[in-house]
Write a protein that holds these residues in place. Sequence first.
Motif, PDB file in Angstrom:
ATOM      1  N   THR A 127      77.092  72.678  83.421  1.00  0.00           N
ATOM      2  CA  THR A 127      77.161  71.224  83.272  1.00  0.00           C
ATOM      3  C   THR A 127      78.615  70.789  83.230  1.00  0.00           C
ATOM      4  O   THR A 127      79.343  71.111  82.283  1.00  0.00           O
ATOM      5  CB  THR A 127      76.450  70.747  81.994  1.00  0.00           C
ATOM      6  N   PHE A 128      79.056  70.090  84.260  1.00  0.00           N
ATOM      7  CA  PHE A 128      80.426  69.564  84.306  1.00  0.00           C
ATOM      8  C   PHE A 128      80.519  68.272  83.496  1.00  0.00           C
ATOM      9  O   PHE A 128      79.626  67.420  83.574  1.00  0.00           O
ATOM     10  CB  PHE A 128      80.848  69.248  85.741  1.00  0.00           C
ATOM     11  N   GLU A 129      81.611  68.123  82.747  1.00  0.00           N
ATOM     12  CA  GLU A 129      81.903  66.835  82.119  1.00  0.00           C
ATOM     13  C   GLU A 129      82.679  65.993  83.118  1.00  0.00           C
ATOM     14  O   GLU A 129      83.724  66.412  83.620  1.00  0.00           O
ATOM     15  CB  GLU A 129      82.713  67.015  80.840  1.00  0.00           C
ATOM     16  N   VAL A 130      82.189  64.798  83.387  1.00  0.00           N
ATOM     17  CA  VAL A 130      82.778  63.943  84.418  1.00  0.00           C
ATOM     18  C   VAL A 130      83.082  62.567  83.842  1.00  0.00           C
ATOM     19  O   VAL A 130      82.254  61.976  83.146  1.00  0.00           O
ATOM     20  CB  VAL A 130      81.834  63.799  85.634  1.00  0.00           C
ATOM     21  N   TRP A 131      84.264  62.068  84.140  1.00  0.00           N
ATOM     22  CA  TRP A 131      84.663  60.720  83.745  1.00  0.00           C
ATOM     23  C   TRP A 131      84.707  59.838  84.980  1.00  0.00           C
ATOM     24  O   TRP A 131      85.123  60.273  86.067  1.00  0.00           O
ATOM     25  CB  TRP A 131      86.036  60.735  83.072  1.00  0.00           C
ATOM     26  N   ILE A 132      84.301  58.604  84.831  1.00  0.00           N
ATOM     27  CA  ILE A 132      84.326  57.650  85.943  1.00  0.00           C
ATOM     28  C   ILE A 132      85.661  56.915  85.928  1.00  0.00           C
ATOM     29  O   ILE A 132      86.071  56.370  84.902  1.00  0.00           O
ATOM     30  CB  ILE A 132      83.167  56.645  85.844  1.00  0.00           C
ATOM     31  N   GLU A 133      86.318  56.904  87.084  1.00  0.00           N
ATOM     32  CA  GLU A 133      87.577  56.168  87.186  1.00  0.00           C
ATOM     33  C   GLU A 133      87.293  54.680  87.381  1.00  0.00           C
ATOM     34  O   GLU A 133      86.510  54.288  88.247  1.00  0.00           O
ATOM     35  CB  GLU A 133      88.436  56.683  88.334  1.00  0.00           C
ATOM     36  N   LEU A 164      78.046  62.469  81.840  1.00  0.00           N
ATOM     37  CA  LEU A 164      79.089  61.455  81.749  1.00  0.00           C
ATOM     38  C   LEU A 164      79.856  61.626  80.442  1.00  0.00           C
ATOM     39  O   LEU A 164      79.278  61.558  79.359  1.00  0.00           O
ATOM     40  CB  LEU A 164      78.464  60.055  81.822  1.00  0.00           C
ATOM     41  N   GLY A 165      81.160  61.858  80.565  1.00  0.00           N
ATOM     42  CA  GLY A 165      81.990  62.044  79.378  1.00  0.00           C
ATOM     43  C   GLY A 165      82.739  60.800  78.956  1.00  0.00           C
ATOM     44  O   GLY A 165      83.088  60.641  77.789  1.00  0.00           O
ATOM     45  N   ALA A 207      75.633  57.558  77.558  1.00  0.00           N
ATOM     46  CA  ALA A 207      76.678  57.918  76.593  1.00  0.00           C
ATOM     47  C   ALA A 207      78.039  57.789  77.271  1.00  0.00           C
ATOM     48  O   ALA A 207      78.212  58.180  78.425  1.00  0.00           O
ATOM     49  CB  ALA A 207      76.472  59.346  76.099  1.00  0.00           C
ATOM     50  N   CYS A 208      78.975  57.215  76.553  1.00  0.00           N
ATOM     51  CA  CYS A 208      80.340  57.072  77.097  1.00  0.00           C
ATOM     52  C   CYS A 208      81.302  57.234  75.933  1.00  0.00           C
ATOM     53  O   CYS A 208      81.785  56.264  75.346  1.00  0.00           O
ATOM     54  CB  CYS A 208      80.508  55.713  77.775  1.00  0.00           C
TER      55      CYS A 208
END
Length: 377
Positions: A127-133, A164-165, A207-208
């Motif tokens: 499971t990759f932690e990914v942030w949205i730009e 989503l991180g 979650a954010c």
Amino acid sequence: MNSLNALQTPAAVVDVQRMQSNIDRMQNQVNRLGARLRPHVKTSKSWPVAQAQIVAGAQGVTVSTLKEAEQFFEAGVIDILYAIAMAPTKLDRAFALCQRGCCLKLVTDSVAGARAIAEYGRAKGHTFEVWIEIDTDGHRSGVAPESDLLLEIARELNRVGARLGGVMTHAGSSYDFDTCEALLQIARQERDLAVRAAHRLRQAGYACAQVSIGSTPTALSYDHLHGVTEVRAGVYVFFDLVMHNVGVCSTGDIALSVLASVIGHQPEKGWLIVDAGWMAMSRDRGTQKQKQDFGYGQVCDLQGNVLPSVLMTGANQEHGIISVSIDEGEAIEQRYPIGTRLRILPNHACATAAQYPAYTAIMADGSVEQWERFYGW
């Protein structure tokens, strides 16, 4: 500074006292506002520099290449944000880092990118932690905070293989301003729109946890950081002439310079020729459109004191042209004889530093150390 006389030129010189003052200034600013500081190490790409930032209180680092991530992880940094939209072809390397224990955060600003990350993670059982730009100023990349696309990306990240991180943004347009009022306005805009994006995601049930913002000008201009978890900034560690023109530092704060030797004269033109051309300074002319054009760099004496009206105005590959205003009655050859050593402050510290495999660090006692830089992608 006598130790600089023994160096081969050109050389990238770091004034460690200035650097440490810059580090402390930024760390104190972010601490005061109640957030974490995650410095962008693309400026220095050097472990001793990053180590000084971490000792001062920084938590984790930001990188711009996976090579940086790999090398800083090997140096001991676990918490790393790769702040470039993830290319699917690089997922093997990202996964390998995660498998070794790196807490690597990825970034995306597209549905396709989010889907590729999730599908790869699912196939690998990871499971990759990914942030949205988030795009807060139209400068370059990112998703508009109010767009439907924001929630569509979050939906793709709400699958097996990704989570989503948080959200992140960079107010790159802050470099276009040069007053306290304008910098405060763009800092507030960067903060408020990132916080708004996180709020929309939470309202939609996603979650954010993290809200990550920052550029050197905005980081030094925020009035508060309510709703923000961390600040990212990079060039503050050295500063440069672009930042001087923006108004967030003085020339006396600039910690990086290029040591060069006078190798010739053109008296009728008021020129010195030095052995530092654009290969030593870079071709970056970032001050050209600002309120003061510094050419290819502001010239200083060997001690780092600015020489008024002495600029590097031209550059060939290995030749630098320095324009000098000579007092009446004094020949240019007499003031700056062959072999004279000068230090040149860069327009863009990141670009100039990238020309060198190592820094010569001038310590508080005048001694020097060699600090390796990381290279590659």
